[in-house]
Write a protein that holds these residues in place. Structure first.
Motif, PDB file in Angstrom:
ATOM      1  N   ALA A  42     -26.887 -16.026  91.069  1.00  0.00           N
ATOM      2  CA  ALA A  42     -27.594 -16.547  89.894  1.00  0.00           C
ATOM      3  C   ALA A  42     -29.042 -16.071  89.877  1.00  0.00           C
ATOM      4  O   ALA A  42     -29.570 -15.689  88.818  1.00  0.00           O
ATOM      5  CB  ALA A  42     -27.530 -18.073  89.883  1.00  0.00           C
ATOM      6  N   THR A  43     -29.684 -16.060  91.040  1.00  0.00           N
ATOM      7  CA  THR A  43     -31.070 -15.591  91.131  1.00  0.00           C
ATOM      8  C   THR A  43     -31.162 -14.101  90.812  1.00  0.00           C
ATOM      9  O   THR A  43     -32.036 -13.676  90.045  1.00  0.00           O
ATOM     10  CB  THR A  43     -31.644 -15.870  92.538  1.00  0.00           C
ATOM     11  OG1 THR A  43     -31.607 -17.279  92.768  1.00  0.00           O
ATOM     12  CG2 THR A  43     -33.063 -15.358  92.680  1.00  0.00           C
ATOM     13  N   ALA A  44     -30.256 -13.320  91.369  1.00  0.00           N
ATOM     14  CA  ALA A  44     -30.254 -11.873  91.104  1.00  0.00           C
ATOM     15  C   ALA A  44     -30.015 -11.601  89.623  1.00  0.00           C
ATOM     16  O   ALA A  44     -30.673 -10.739  89.027  1.00  0.00           O
ATOM     17  CB  ALA A  44     -29.199 -11.179  91.961  1.00  0.00           C
ATOM     18  N   GLN A  45     -29.093 -12.333  89.022  1.00  0.00           N
ATOM     19  CA  GLN A  45     -28.816 -12.140  87.593  1.00  0.00           C
ATOM     20  C   GLN A  45     -30.013 -12.552  86.735  1.00  0.00           C
ATOM     21  O   GLN A  45     -30.295 -11.912  85.721  1.00  0.00           O
ATOM     22  CB  GLN A  45     -27.558 -12.894  87.191  1.00  0.00           C
ATOM     23  CG  GLN A  45     -26.308 -12.247  87.742  1.00  0.00           C
ATOM     24  CD  GLN A  45     -25.060 -13.072  87.485  1.00  0.00           C
ATOM     25  OE1 GLN A  45     -25.073 -14.292  87.587  1.00  0.00           O
ATOM     26  NE2 GLN A  45     -23.973 -12.386  87.169  1.00  0.00           N
ATOM     27  N   ALA A  50     -34.353 -10.604  83.311  1.00  0.00           N
ATOM     28  CA  ALA A  50     -35.797 -10.569  83.076  1.00  0.00           C
ATOM     29  C   ALA A  50     -36.391  -9.175  83.254  1.00  0.00           C
ATOM     30  O   ALA A  50     -37.587  -8.991  83.067  1.00  0.00           O
ATOM     31  CB  ALA A  50     -36.498 -11.547  84.015  1.00  0.00           C
ATOM     32  N   GLY A  51     -35.550  -8.205  83.615  1.00  0.00           N
ATOM     33  CA  GLY A  51     -36.037  -6.841  83.783  1.00  0.00           C
ATOM     34  C   GLY A  51     -36.668  -6.566  85.136  1.00  0.00           C
ATOM     35  O   GLY A  51     -37.290  -5.520  85.328  1.00  0.00           O
ATOM     36  N   GLU A  55     -35.791  -6.509  92.235  1.00  0.00           N
ATOM     37  CA  GLU A  55     -35.420  -7.807  92.793  1.00  0.00           C
ATOM     38  C   GLU A  55     -33.930  -8.084  92.577  1.00  0.00           C
ATOM     39  O   GLU A  55     -33.251  -8.609  93.464  1.00  0.00           O
ATOM     40  CB  GLU A  55     -36.263  -8.924  92.168  1.00  0.00           C
ATOM     41  CG  GLU A  55     -37.726  -8.870  92.542  1.00  0.00           C
ATOM     42  CD  GLU A  55     -38.570  -7.996  91.606  1.00  0.00           C
ATOM     43  OE1 GLU A  55     -37.990  -7.208  90.805  1.00  0.00           O
ATOM     44  OE2 GLU A  55     -39.800  -8.084  91.689  1.00  0.00           O
ATOM     45  N   ALA A  56     -33.425  -7.737  91.400  1.00  0.00           N
ATOM     46  CA  ALA A  56     -31.999  -7.923  91.120  1.00  0.00           C
ATOM     47  C   ALA A  56     -31.161  -7.090  92.071  1.00  0.00           C
ATOM     48  O   ALA A  56     -30.202  -7.584  92.679  1.00  0.00           O
ATOM     49  CB  ALA A  56     -31.697  -7.539  89.667  1.00  0.00           C
TER      50      ALA A  56
END
Length: 183
Positions: A42-45, A50-51, A55-56
């Motif tokens: 969920a954090t990666a998505q 968010a572009g 980080e993704a």
């Protein structure tokens, strides 16, 4: 696509430096519980939407380090590579995700990658599989239409554009596709 530097904040949101968190190989060898993987995904998505692509990517790779073959992480990493123009890198990631858990959205994204690579017949087959899995998926109908148009099948493209428009009249770029198909 690259991982954050060792001294940059960890993309998992822990507040620690990457080298002391997700960048520590000792921490990625133990499989985290399913809830932790879901949270990482969920954090990666969220970073992806968010572009914040680095980080993704780091998040998807952390999941894959802990759970090689994780279908969602493979799929999203492949989609990210496609969005960055790295279509050759995207292809095996999405194909592997489909082998593990075939879903309509994965077939749709595979179709986008194949179309970008100029593999139009394979792209058409992927869009068809996406539609078979999700008949009301307007984007898949639009992708099918654009691919049919690329292949020179304007009449079939019009029918697919018509279906995409029926399903989602406000779908971005659908009207320009229609114009090309009817010329």
């Amino acid at each position: 696509m690259s991982s954050p530097g060792r001294n940059e904040p960890c993309p998992c949101g822990s507040g620690r430096k990457f080298k002391r968190c997700c960048g520590d190989p000792a921490k990625t060898t133990v499989s985290p519980p399913a809830a932790a993987v879901a949270s990482l995904l969920a954090t990666a998505q969220a970073h992806h939407r968010a572009g914040r692509f680095a980080e993704a990517e780091a998040g998807y790779r952390q999941i894959l380090a802990a759970e090689p073959g994780h279908p969602d992480a493979l799929h999203m990493l492949g989609l990210l590579a496609h969005q960055l123009g790295e279509h050759e890198a995207a292809l095996p990631l999405i194909v592997e995700a489909i082998r593990t858990r075939p879903e309509g959205g994965m077939f749709y994204n595979l179709g986008l990658v194949l179309r970008a690579l100029g593999q139009l017949q394979a792209a058409l087959e992927s869009f068809d599989k996406a539609i078979e899995a999700m008949p009301a998926f307007a984007d898949a109908h639009a992708g099918r239409a654009a691919t049919l148009l690329d292949l020179g099948f304007a009449e079939e493209a019009v029918a697919s554009y018509r279906e995409a428009t029926r399903l989602a009249p406000d779908l971005p770029d659908i009207h320009s596709g229609w114009l090309l198909a009817i010329q």
